[in-house]
Design a protein around this motif. Structure first.
Motif, PDB file in Angstrom:
ATOM      1  N   PRO A  47       0.861  -1.192   0.000  1.00 24.58           N
ATOM      2  CA  PRO A  47       0.000   0.000   0.000  1.00 24.58           C
ATOM      3  C   PRO A  47       0.901   1.248   0.000  1.00 24.58           C
ATOM      4  O   PRO A  47       1.982   1.253   0.588  1.00 24.58           O
ATOM      5  CB  PRO A  47      -0.782  -0.119   1.308  1.00 24.58           C
ATOM      6  N   THR A  48       0.450   2.293  -0.667  1.00 21.54           N
ATOM      7  CA  THR A  48       1.249   3.523  -0.809  1.00 21.54           C
ATOM      8  C   THR A  48       1.631   4.095   0.547  1.00 21.54           C
ATOM      9  O   THR A  48       2.778   4.494   0.758  1.00 21.54           O
ATOM     10  CB  THR A  48       0.457   4.582  -1.613  1.00 21.54           C
ATOM     11  N   LYS A  49       0.705   4.117   1.485  1.00 22.60           N
ATOM     12  CA  LYS A  49       1.008   4.669   2.818  1.00 22.60           C
ATOM     13  C   LYS A  49       2.128   3.892   3.499  1.00 22.60           C
ATOM     14  O   LYS A  49       3.025   4.466   4.113  1.00 22.60           O
ATOM     15  CB  LYS A  49      -0.232   4.666   3.714  1.00 22.60           C
ATOM     16  N   LEU A  50       2.076   2.580   3.396  1.00 22.89           N
ATOM     17  CA  LEU A  50       3.106   1.749   4.022  1.00 22.89           C
ATOM     18  C   LEU A  50       4.458   1.982   3.348  1.00 22.89           C
ATOM     19  O   LEU A  50       5.481   2.125   4.011  1.00 22.89           O
ATOM     20  CB  LEU A  50       2.716   0.270   3.958  1.00 22.89           C
ATOM     21  N   ARG A  51       4.449   2.040   2.010  1.00 20.44           N
ATOM     22  CA  ARG A  51       5.700   2.307   1.291  1.00 20.44           C
ATOM     23  C   ARG A  51       6.278   3.658   1.707  1.00 20.44           C
ATOM     24  O   ARG A  51       7.479   3.792   1.963  1.00 20.44           O
ATOM     25  CB  ARG A  51       5.484   2.282  -0.219  1.00 20.44           C
ATOM     26  N   ASP A  52       5.412   4.681   1.796  1.00 24.28           N
ATOM     27  CA  ASP A  52       5.879   6.013   2.201  1.00 24.28           C
ATOM     28  C   ASP A  52       6.460   5.993   3.615  1.00 24.28           C
ATOM     29  O   ASP A  52       7.495   6.615   3.886  1.00 24.28           O
ATOM     30  CB  ASP A  52       4.735   7.032   2.122  1.00 24.28           C
TER      31      ASP A  52
END
Length: 150
Positions: free
Chosen positions: A15-20
């Motif tokens: 997920p984008t949030k986790l990657r960020d």
């Protein structure tokens, strides 16, 4: 990490949030994104939570220390101001007592003697001034012994 001989290339969807979040954490710790992911996979799950709790406790204790240090500094400032005021008052009192001594000496040594009441008052003032001076000198000596020369 190893020298690359026993590494496997892997495509990973996050997920984008986790990657960020992982990217931010990697930057904060000075690791690459890949090294951060490997680190997290190698770290037991409970250890991360424990480390986060320890970091929070350390931060809380540091903030308490900073507050305590500021309080201590402000108290030391108040103490120094108080000591300065007391030194000034002591010096003024000693000057005033010196004036009383001088006036008493003048009154008691005039060619035309003053009335017995004036002489008696001058003697009482002189005795009181000398007693006060001795008390101040004793207190100053006590303070010097207790807190060091000032």
């Amino acid at each position: 990490m190893t020298d690359g001989a026993d590494e496997v290339r892997l495509t990973l969807r996050l997920p984008t949030k986790l990657r960020d979040q992982i990217t931010r954490d990697a930057a904060e710790s000075g690791r690459s994104l890949n090294a951060e992911i490997v680190k997290r996979l190698e770290t037991p799950e409970g250890e991360s939570a424990k480390l986060a709790e320890l970091k929070k406790q350390l931060l809380d204790e540091h903030q308490a220390y900073v507050r305590m240090e500021a309080l201590f500094d402000s108290q030391m400032t108040v103490i120094e101001e108080y000591r300065s005021i007391m030194r000034g008052l002591t010096q003024q009192t000693l000057r005033d007592l010196g004036t009383i001594e001088s006036l008493s000496s003048i009154l008691t040594s005039l060619e035309t003697p003053p009335t017995p009441e004036v002489v008696d008052m001058a003697k009482r003032l002189l005795a009181q001034a000398l007693e006060t001076k001795k008390g101040i000198a004793d207190e100053l000596e006590s303070q010097r012994k207790k807190y060091g020369a000032d």
